[in-house]
Design an enzyme around this catalytic site. Structure first.
Site, mmCIF file in Angstrom:
data_model
loop_
_atom_site.group_PDB
_atom_site.id
_atom_site.type_symbol
_atom_site.label_atom_id
_atom_site.label_comp_id
_atom_site.label_asym_id
_atom_site.label_seq_id
_atom_site.Cartn_x
_atom_site.Cartn_y
_atom_site.Cartn_z
ATOM 1 N N GLU A 263 -56.859 -27.606 46.934
ATOM 2 C CA GLU A 263 -55.671 -28.214 46.321
ATOM 3 C C GLU A 263 -54.861 -27.126 45.635
ATOM 4 O O GLU A 263 -55.420 -26.268 44.948
ATOM 5 C CB GLU A 263 -56.032 -29.257 45.255
ATOM 6 C CG GLU A 263 -56.493 -30.592 45.762
ATOM 7 C CD GLU A 263 -56.711 -31.586 44.607
ATOM 8 O OE1 GLU A 263 -56.218 -31.308 43.488
ATOM 9 O OE2 GLU A 263 -57.371 -32.605 44.821
ATOM 10 N N GLU A 317 -47.755 -40.360 44.166
ATOM 11 C CA GLU A 317 -48.726 -41.450 43.992
ATOM 12 C C GLU A 317 -48.483 -42.124 42.645
ATOM 13 O O GLU A 317 -48.805 -41.580 41.597
ATOM 14 C CB GLU A 317 -50.151 -40.903 44.078
ATOM 15 C CG GLU A 317 -50.460 -40.246 45.424
ATOM 16 C CD GLU A 317 -51.810 -39.553 45.439
ATOM 17 O OE1 GLU A 317 -52.846 -40.251 45.493
ATOM 18 O OE2 GLU A 317 -51.830 -38.314 45.366
ATOM 19 N N LYS A 320 -51.380 -42.910 39.664
ATOM 20 C CA LYS A 320 -52.194 -41.890 39.004
ATOM 21 C C LYS A 320 -51.919 -41.920 37.503
ATOM 22 O O LYS A 320 -50.770 -41.966 37.076
ATOM 23 C CB LYS A 320 -51.887 -40.504 39.584
ATOM 24 C CG LYS A 320 -52.288 -40.353 41.045
ATOM 25 C CD LYS A 320 -52.232 -38.910 41.492
ATOM 26 C CE LYS A 320 -53.353 -38.113 40.868
ATOM 27 N NZ LYS A 320 -53.395 -36.715 41.387
ATOM 28 N N GLU A 326 -48.211 -36.120 36.910
ATOM 29 C CA GLU A 326 -49.344 -36.524 37.747
ATOM 30 C C GLU A 326 -48.921 -37.415 38.908
ATOM 31 O O GLU A 326 -49.583 -37.476 39.934
ATOM 32 C CB GLU A 326 -50.401 -37.246 36.904
ATOM 33 C CG GLU A 326 -51.128 -36.364 35.913
ATOM 34 C CD GLU A 326 -51.876 -35.233 36.601
ATOM 35 O OE1 GLU A 326 -52.552 -35.492 37.617
ATOM 36 O OE2 GLU A 326 -51.767 -34.084 36.132
#
Length: 498
Positions: A263, A317, A320, A326
């Site tokens: 990542e 997303e 999250k 985030e």
């Protein structure tokens, strides 16, 4: 006959020798912690369209595995932390999971890595003790199925597993994780699996801006940072953090384990205090990262060493938890449009200030289907353009002006051009995973008229991106064609002289 046999044998040996020289790859993480994402089928189509060859998912969701069947995309799948206990307790649990969740879809779905646990040192509870037993059981299950050589087993870690990371040569693992790390590293070394690390220069800058410059985090430093112990010069934090991991491994006498970045990325939006979380900075970091990785430069401590890297992440997303950043690491919005312009080939000149790509000559161009593209690739791209790409494909329907000639190449050419013109008429907007090509001759015919973007000389980068981990036509398995040719010529010359 004998010479011909020796020639074939020598060529095969040469290819084996060159195989380890395969260059570094860039993949994408496909997280799904959101309630507004496209279906796995549509996500897989998006991945295919942009020639993405490597994808990491965080579980073994059956719908995702089905969606990537027969795409050629290599998947890294995961055993979540919540499943570590049953996987570590009984071999039968790992056997049953492999039998029911993996084998029915393999090899149509090309699985190459299984991550057992993710950043376990960052979680509450003592789950780290479960990782290695679970890894062993998964490996045993793979051995029973005859897949242990084709699917590698490892586990991912945050940089928090280190107690020191600066200077890089002082990199060391935290002593509090010693009982967990020693058997894990022994497992990786024994099975030639990589040490997987999640690296985020963004956090280093955000949390300590007085010690880390933004330019250094973004691969834009005008001066080097010197490691006082080795004299090595570092121009970016990404390399420094990777080398800190390598030095930590060497400090425990594990010198053969490769490091893989599972990542990395940069958020495009953050809370008011996260001033560095902007589309421009995200674009800059990821653009420079891609160029750095695919150039196979390695790191100062490991020059030329491949560094396979996965960008986080495919989509924003919205579920999250945590700060605003985030929820904003994605390259695409849920509607499959891009958050910012990004050239994953690392070759095109992207204007980092205006997010524009400027036409090299300012002439009017069109995008049509490449005659070299396969029928299947053209059909996939055509289906995407007429679906998720929001192209009005009415003119290529029966009795409409662009229906004839009734073949995939013609229909794809029309659809490709509409998408190309509507999305800024850039090189990226005509990629279609390599199935599209630009032309400067108007392809219109009879009453079928191909639209243009007008006389605009500055062409805005489109929502289309392409992650290409394969080498160009000038390379063979990551080796420049001239090197391959020289090797081959030497082999042939030697054989015929003998």
């Amino acid at each position: 006959m004998g010479c011909g046999f020796r020639l074939v044998f020598a060529i095969l040996q040469l290819l084996v020798i060159l195989d380890p020289c395969k260059g570094s790859i860039v993949g994408i993480c496909y997280g799904r912690n959101a309630d507004d994402l496209p279906t796995p089928d549509k996500a897989a189509q998006l991945v295919q369209l942009h020639n993405i060859k490597y994808v990491r998912i965080y579980d073994s969701n059956i719908q995702v595995l089905k969606a990537f069947a027969n795409t050629g995309v290599e998947l890294m799948i995961g055993v979540p932390n919540s499943d570590l206990l049953p996987f570590s307790q009984f071999q039968t649990n790992a056997d049953t999971w492999l039998k029911n969740s993996i084998l029915p879809y393999y090899p149509a779905t090309k699985i190459t890595y299984i991550t057992v646990g993710a950043e376990v040192t960052e979680t509450t509870g003592n789950v780290s003790a479960l990782v290695v037993p679970a890894m062993r059981n998964v490996l045993t299950a793979l051995k029973k199925a005859g897949l242990s050589k084709k699917i590698k087993v490892s586990s991912t870690h945050s940089l928090g597993v280190l107690s020191r990371s600066f200077p890089p040569s002082a990199g060391a693992f935290s002593s509090s994780y010693a009982s967990f790390l020693k058997p894990l590293l022994e497992f990786l070394a024994e099975n030639q699996s990589p040490f997987m690390i999640d690296i985020y220069p963004y956090y280093a800058y955000r949390d300590s801006p007085s010690n880390v410059t933004l330019d250094y985090a973004l691969f834009q430093a005008s001066s080097e940072v010197i490691d006082p112990n080795t004299g090595l010069l570092y121009t970016n934090m990404f390399d420094a953090q990777i080398d800190a991991v390598y030095y930590a491994l060497m400090g425990l006498n594990f010198k053969t384990i490769n490091v893989m970045v599972t990542e990395t990325g940069w958020p495009s939006k953050g809370s008011p205090k996260e001033t560095a979380a902007t589309p421009d900075n995200a674009q800059t970091y990821n653009t420079n990262l891609i160029r750095h990785v695919i150039n196979n430069t390695g790191t100062p401590a490991k020059p030329g060493e491949k560094v396979d890297t996965y960008l986080f992440s495919l989509f924003n997303e919205n579920r999250k938890p945590g700060l605003e950043s985030e929820r904003n690491w994605g390259l695409f919005y849920p509607d499959q449009t891009s958050v910012y312009n990004l050239d994953f080939t690392g070759k095109n000149a992207v204007d980092m200030t205006t997010n524009n790509v400027t036409s090299s000559n300012g002439t009017t161009t069109w995008c049509i289907a490449s005659s070299k593209a396969s029928e299947a690739d053209l059909q996939n791209a055509l289906d995407w353009a007429c679906g998720s790409g929001n192209v009005d494909c009415t003119p290529i329907q029966p009795s409409q002006p662009c229906f004839e000639p009734d073949n995939t190449v013609s229909h794809a050419s029309y659809a490709f051009n509409v998408y190309y013109q509507q999305n800024g008429a850039t090189d990226i907007a005509c990629s279609f995973g390599g199935s599209g090509i630009k032309v400067d001759k108007n392809p219109s015919y009879d009453s079928c008229l191909y639209m243009t973007a007008g006389s605009n000389k500055t062409i805005a980068s489109s929502n289309t991106t392409a992650i290409s981990s394969t080498s160009s036509s000038a390379t063979v398995k990551g080796v420049p064609a001239w090197i391959f040719t020289c090797f081959l010529a030497t082999f042939i010359s030697f054989l015929f002289r003998s």
